[in-house]
Scaffold this motif. Sequence first.
Motif, PDB file in Angstrom:
ATOM      1  N   THR B  14       1.020  -1.405   0.555  1.00 56.44           N
ATOM      2  CA  THR B  14       0.059   0.071   0.317  1.00 56.44           C
ATOM      3  C   THR B  14       0.908   1.036   0.295  1.00 56.44           C
ATOM      4  OG1 THR B  14      -0.152   0.220   2.394  1.00 56.44           O
ATOM      5  CG2 THR B  14      -1.623  -1.336   1.371  1.00 56.44           C
ATOM      6  N   ARG B  15       2.146   0.601   0.087  1.00 59.06           N
ATOM      7  CA  ARG B  15       2.775   2.343   0.737  1.00 59.06           C
ATOM      8  C   ARG B  15       3.681   3.172  -0.894  1.00 59.06           C
ATOM      9  NH1 ARG B  15       5.643   5.807   0.368  1.00 59.06           N
ATOM     10  NH2 ARG B  15       7.449   7.105   0.872  1.00 59.06           N
ATOM     11  N   LEU B  16       2.990   1.722  -1.390  1.00 60.26           N
ATOM     12  CA  LEU B  16       3.318   2.414  -3.002  1.00 60.26           C
ATOM     13  C   LEU B  16       2.217   2.360  -3.771  1.00 60.26           C
ATOM     14  CD1 LEU B  16       6.763  -0.012  -4.163  1.00 60.26           C
ATOM     15  CD2 LEU B  16       6.813   1.739  -2.769  1.00 60.26           C
ATOM     16  N   LEU B  17       1.596   2.038  -3.295  1.00 60.60           N
ATOM     17  CA  LEU B  17       0.255   2.772  -3.826  1.00 60.60           C
ATOM     18  C   LEU B  17       0.176   3.665  -3.929  1.00 60.60           C
ATOM     19  CD1 LEU B  17      -2.003  -0.813  -4.243  1.00 60.60           C
ATOM     20  CD2 LEU B  17      -0.515   0.110  -6.063  1.00 60.60           C
ATOM     21  N   ARG B  18       0.136   4.090  -2.592  1.00 61.18           N
ATOM     22  CA  ARG B  18      -0.069   5.478  -2.057  1.00 61.18           C
ATOM     23  C   ARG B  18       1.125   6.528  -2.599  1.00 61.18           C
ATOM     24  NH1 ARG B  18      -0.736   3.223   3.100  1.00 61.18           N
ATOM     25  NH2 ARG B  18      -2.770   3.374   2.905  1.00 61.18           N
ATOM     26  N   TYR B  19       2.203   6.114  -2.854  1.00 65.23           N
ATOM     27  CA  TYR B  19       3.301   6.784  -3.458  1.00 65.23           C
ATOM     28  C   TYR B  19       3.040   6.541  -5.200  1.00 65.23           C
ATOM     29  CZ  TYR B  19       8.573   8.156  -5.548  1.00 65.23           C
ATOM     30  OH  TYR B  19       8.959   8.315  -6.073  1.00 65.23           O
ATOM     31  N   TYR B  20       2.621   5.974  -5.675  1.00 61.18           N
ATOM     32  CA  TYR B  20       2.485   5.927  -7.049  1.00 61.18           C
ATOM     33  C   TYR B  20       1.609   7.680  -7.359  1.00 61.18           C
ATOM     34  CZ  TYR B  20       4.912   1.664  -7.186  1.00 61.18           C
ATOM     35  OH  TYR B  20       5.744   0.476  -7.317  1.00 61.18           O
ATOM     36  N   GLU B  21       0.857   7.178  -6.451  1.00 59.14           N
ATOM     37  CA  GLU B  21      -0.639   8.460  -6.060  1.00 59.14           C
ATOM     38  C   GLU B  21      -0.271   9.530  -6.140  1.00 59.14           C
ATOM     39  OE1 GLU B  21      -3.738   8.444  -2.991  1.00 59.14           O
ATOM     40  OE2 GLU B  21      -4.933  10.309  -4.224  1.00 59.14           O
ATOM     41  N   GLU B  22       0.948   9.867  -4.928  1.00 55.00           N
ATOM     42  CA  GLU B  22       1.915  10.811  -5.159  1.00 55.00           C
ATOM     43  C   GLU B  22       1.850  11.347  -6.540  1.00 55.00           C
ATOM     44  OE1 GLU B  22       4.013  10.949  -1.493  1.00 55.00           O
ATOM     45  OE2 GLU B  22       5.602  12.506  -2.256  1.00 55.00           O
ATOM     46  N   GLN B  23       3.065  10.518  -6.969  1.00 55.28           N
ATOM     47  CA  GLN B  23       3.873  10.993  -8.137  1.00 55.28           C
ATOM     48  C   GLN B  23       2.722  11.098  -9.062  1.00 55.28           C
ATOM     49  OE1 GLN B  23       7.457  10.806  -8.177  1.00 55.28           O
ATOM     50  NE2 GLN B  23       6.710  10.753  -6.076  1.00 55.28           N
ATOM     51  N   ASP B  24       1.199  11.133  -9.637  1.00 54.12           N
ATOM     52  CA  ASP B  24       0.734  11.581 -10.100  1.00 54.12           C
ATOM     53  C   ASP B  24       0.496   9.974 -11.217  1.00 54.12           C
ATOM     54  OD1 ASP B  24      -0.661  13.626 -10.265  1.00 54.12           O
ATOM     55  OD2 ASP B  24       0.073  13.700 -11.860  1.00 54.12           O
ATOM     56  N   LEU B  25       0.928   8.935 -10.807  1.00 60.11           N
ATOM     57  CA  LEU B  25       0.397   7.553 -11.762  1.00 60.11           C
ATOM     58  C   LEU B  25      -0.499   7.421 -11.689  1.00 60.11           C
ATOM     59  CD1 LEU B  25       4.175   6.289 -11.431  1.00 60.11           C
ATOM     60  CD2 LEU B  25       3.860   8.028 -12.680  1.00 60.11           C
ATOM     61  N   LEU B  26      -1.259   7.138 -10.255  1.00 57.78           N
ATOM     62  CA  LEU B  26      -2.453   6.876 -10.502  1.00 57.78           C
ATOM     63  C   LEU B  26      -3.556   7.377  -9.335  1.00 57.78           C
ATOM     64  CD1 LEU B  26      -1.532   3.560  -8.491  1.00 57.78           C
ATOM     65  CD2 LEU B  26      -2.088   3.240 -10.238  1.00 57.78           C
ATOM     66  N   HIS B  27      -4.960   7.416  -9.804  1.00 59.12           N
ATOM     67  CA  HIS B  27      -5.937   9.002  -9.452  1.00 59.12           C
ATOM     68  C   HIS B  27      -7.271   8.104  -8.964  1.00 59.12           C
ATOM     69  CE1 HIS B  27      -3.367  10.181 -12.980  1.00 59.12           C
ATOM     70  NE2 HIS B  27      -2.943  11.020 -12.250  1.00 59.12           N
ATOM     71  N   PRO B  28      -6.596   7.467  -7.564  1.00 59.51           N
ATOM     72  CA  PRO B  28      -7.837   6.649  -7.365  1.00 59.51           C
ATOM     73  C   PRO B  28      -9.287   7.538  -6.420  1.00 59.51           C
ATOM     74  CG  PRO B  28      -6.376   6.817  -5.282  1.00 59.51           C
ATOM     75  CD  PRO B  28      -5.481   7.441  -6.675  1.00 59.51           C
ATOM     76  N   GLU B  29     -10.195   7.743  -6.732  1.00 56.03           N
ATOM     77  CA  GLU B  29     -11.476   8.707  -6.126  1.00 56.03           C
ATOM     78  C   GLU B  29     -10.991   8.397  -4.252  1.00 56.03           C
ATOM     79  OE1 GLU B  29     -13.839  10.176  -7.869  1.00 56.03           O
ATOM     80  OE2 GLU B  29     -12.623   9.675  -9.661  1.00 56.03           O
ATOM     81  N   MET B  61       9.139   9.456 -16.441  1.00 57.12           N
ATOM     82  CA  MET B  61       9.131   8.885 -17.417  1.00 57.12           C
ATOM     83  C   MET B  61       7.499   8.573 -17.427  1.00 57.12           C
ATOM     84  SD  MET B  61      12.646   7.678 -19.323  1.00 57.12           S
ATOM     85  CE  MET B  61      11.799   7.468 -21.182  1.00 57.12           C
ATOM     86  N   ILE B  62       6.998   7.466 -16.043  1.00 53.29           N
ATOM     87  CA  ILE B  62       5.789   6.934 -16.787  1.00 53.29           C
ATOM     88  C   ILE B  62       4.730   7.585 -17.079  1.00 53.29           C
ATOM     89  CG2 ILE B  62       4.907   5.483 -15.476  1.00 53.29           C
ATOM     90  CD1 ILE B  62       7.576   3.682 -14.521  1.00 53.29           C
ATOM     91  N   ARG B  63       4.953   8.561 -16.178  1.00 49.45           N
ATOM     92  CA  ARG B  63       4.289   9.569 -15.388  1.00 49.45           C
ATOM     93  C   ARG B  63       3.337  10.276 -17.032  1.00 49.45           C
ATOM     94  NH1 ARG B  63       5.142  12.322 -11.079  1.00 49.45           N
ATOM     95  NH2 ARG B  63       7.191  13.526 -12.179  1.00 49.45           N
ATOM     96  N   ALA B  64       4.733  10.738 -17.302  1.00 43.90           N
ATOM     97  CA  ALA B  64       4.655  11.244 -19.130  1.00 43.90           C
ATOM     98  C   ALA B  64       4.300  10.714 -20.516  1.00 43.90           C
ATOM     99  CB  ALA B  64       6.187  12.067 -19.894  1.00 43.90           C
ATOM    100  N   ILE B  65       4.567   9.324 -20.045  1.00 50.73           N
ATOM    101  CA  ILE B  65       3.546   7.555 -21.235  1.00 50.73           C
ATOM    102  C   ILE B  65       2.671   7.552 -20.666  1.00 50.73           C
ATOM    103  CG2 ILE B  65       5.821   7.704 -22.663  1.00 50.73           C
ATOM    104  CD1 ILE B  65       6.629   5.096 -21.152  1.00 50.73           C
ATOM    105  N   LEU B  66       2.454   6.970 -19.483  1.00 49.27           N
ATOM    106  CA  LEU B  66       1.272   6.703 -19.115  1.00 49.27           C
ATOM    107  C   LEU B  66       0.346   6.912 -19.924  1.00 49.27           C
ATOM    108  CD1 LEU B  66       1.270   3.949 -17.244  1.00 49.27           C
ATOM    109  CD2 LEU B  66       0.161   5.553 -15.374  1.00 49.27           C
ATOM    110  N   PRO B  67      -0.072   7.912 -19.924  1.00 48.41           N
ATOM    111  CA  PRO B  67      -1.580   8.296 -20.130  1.00 48.41           C
ATOM    112  C   PRO B  67      -1.900   7.092 -22.005  1.00 48.41           C
ATOM    113  CG  PRO B  67      -0.654  10.084 -19.742  1.00 48.41           C
ATOM    114  CD  PRO B  67      -0.070   9.151 -19.472  1.00 48.41           C
ATOM    115  N   TYR B  68      -0.421   7.310 -22.237  1.00 50.11           N
ATOM    116  CA  TYR B  68      -1.289   6.569 -23.848  1.00 50.11           C
ATOM    117  C   TYR B  68      -0.979   5.700 -24.279  1.00 50.11           C
ATOM    118  CZ  TYR B  68      -0.836  11.893 -23.509  1.00 50.11           C
ATOM    119  OH  TYR B  68      -0.607  13.015 -23.542  1.00 50.11           O
TER     120      TYR B  68
END
Lengths: 128, 128
Positions: B14-29, B61-68
Amino acid sequence: MRIGELSRRTGVPTRLLRYYEEQDLLHPERTGNGYRTYAESAVQDVQQIRGLLDSGLTTEMIRAILPYLSGPGEIHPPPESVTPGTAALLRDHLDRIQARIDCLARNHDRLSAYLAAVRPVDGNSVDG
Amino acid sequence: MRIGELSRRTGVPTRLLRYYEEQDLLHPERTGNGYRTYAESAVQDVQQIRGLLDSGLTTEMIRAILPYLSGPGEIHPPPESVTPGTAALLRDHLDRIQARIDCLARNHDRLSAYLAAVRPVDGNSVDG
DNA sequence: TCGGAGCCTCACATCAGTGTGAAGGTCAAG
DNA sequence: CTTGACCTTCACACTGATGTGAGGCTCCGA
């Protein structure tokens, strides 16, 4: 050559050349005064190390595989001297590398396909 | 689903899931009580992120390309909405990824060739 | 003999990714 | 109403790769 020249010829800061030595990736000789002395081949070595680091490998992985990565026809440890354990470890690294390649290739394709849809031009001015 | 289930289903703490959100990679409601709520697709998303991180990409990098990067036929931003600047940036990342693939593939080949010389067997016992 | 360029080691600092724990809120079950 | 599982944020710490600087030695040239 000494560390300064190697740095200039590779573009890699001396700090990192020393770090790579500490990490057992480079093995310069020492002259009487303590100065590091590098062989000509160190230039290639450093570029190889940089390439692998840039590709996301850790110094630990690089240390493990580096001795076996010289170009074709170059000198590396005689295959007979490789223990089964080492061979297994190398195969393991090989798998990991393959996994990375697969992941990167898959996503390269996706991104590339997307970009092709964005603007079906290649750089030629097709201004409309 | 909530963060615990996502963690269980992906094997990512979970720590990493929160971190990925902080890094704008995940966007949970968020539900009324502040809990994160993830869509089903988050499982794929997390696996995608992990694959790319394991392949040595940075979160940037992931943040940049992930949406595509969604699979073929999935939804991603309409190509029309992509600015030339973004497209250029993506092409740049694409080049970087290609460079990594090249480097890894080259060295995979070398290591693989070396291993083939070590023991020309594939797992079948050819003792003797 | 002095100055400066280059080398040495040591050590602290940064950033990204990750581990871990404290202090506390939410909610369903007993 | 309490317990326990789950969630929240905050914060400190570690590792790996790297930047930076201090303090000191070596060696060449003026």
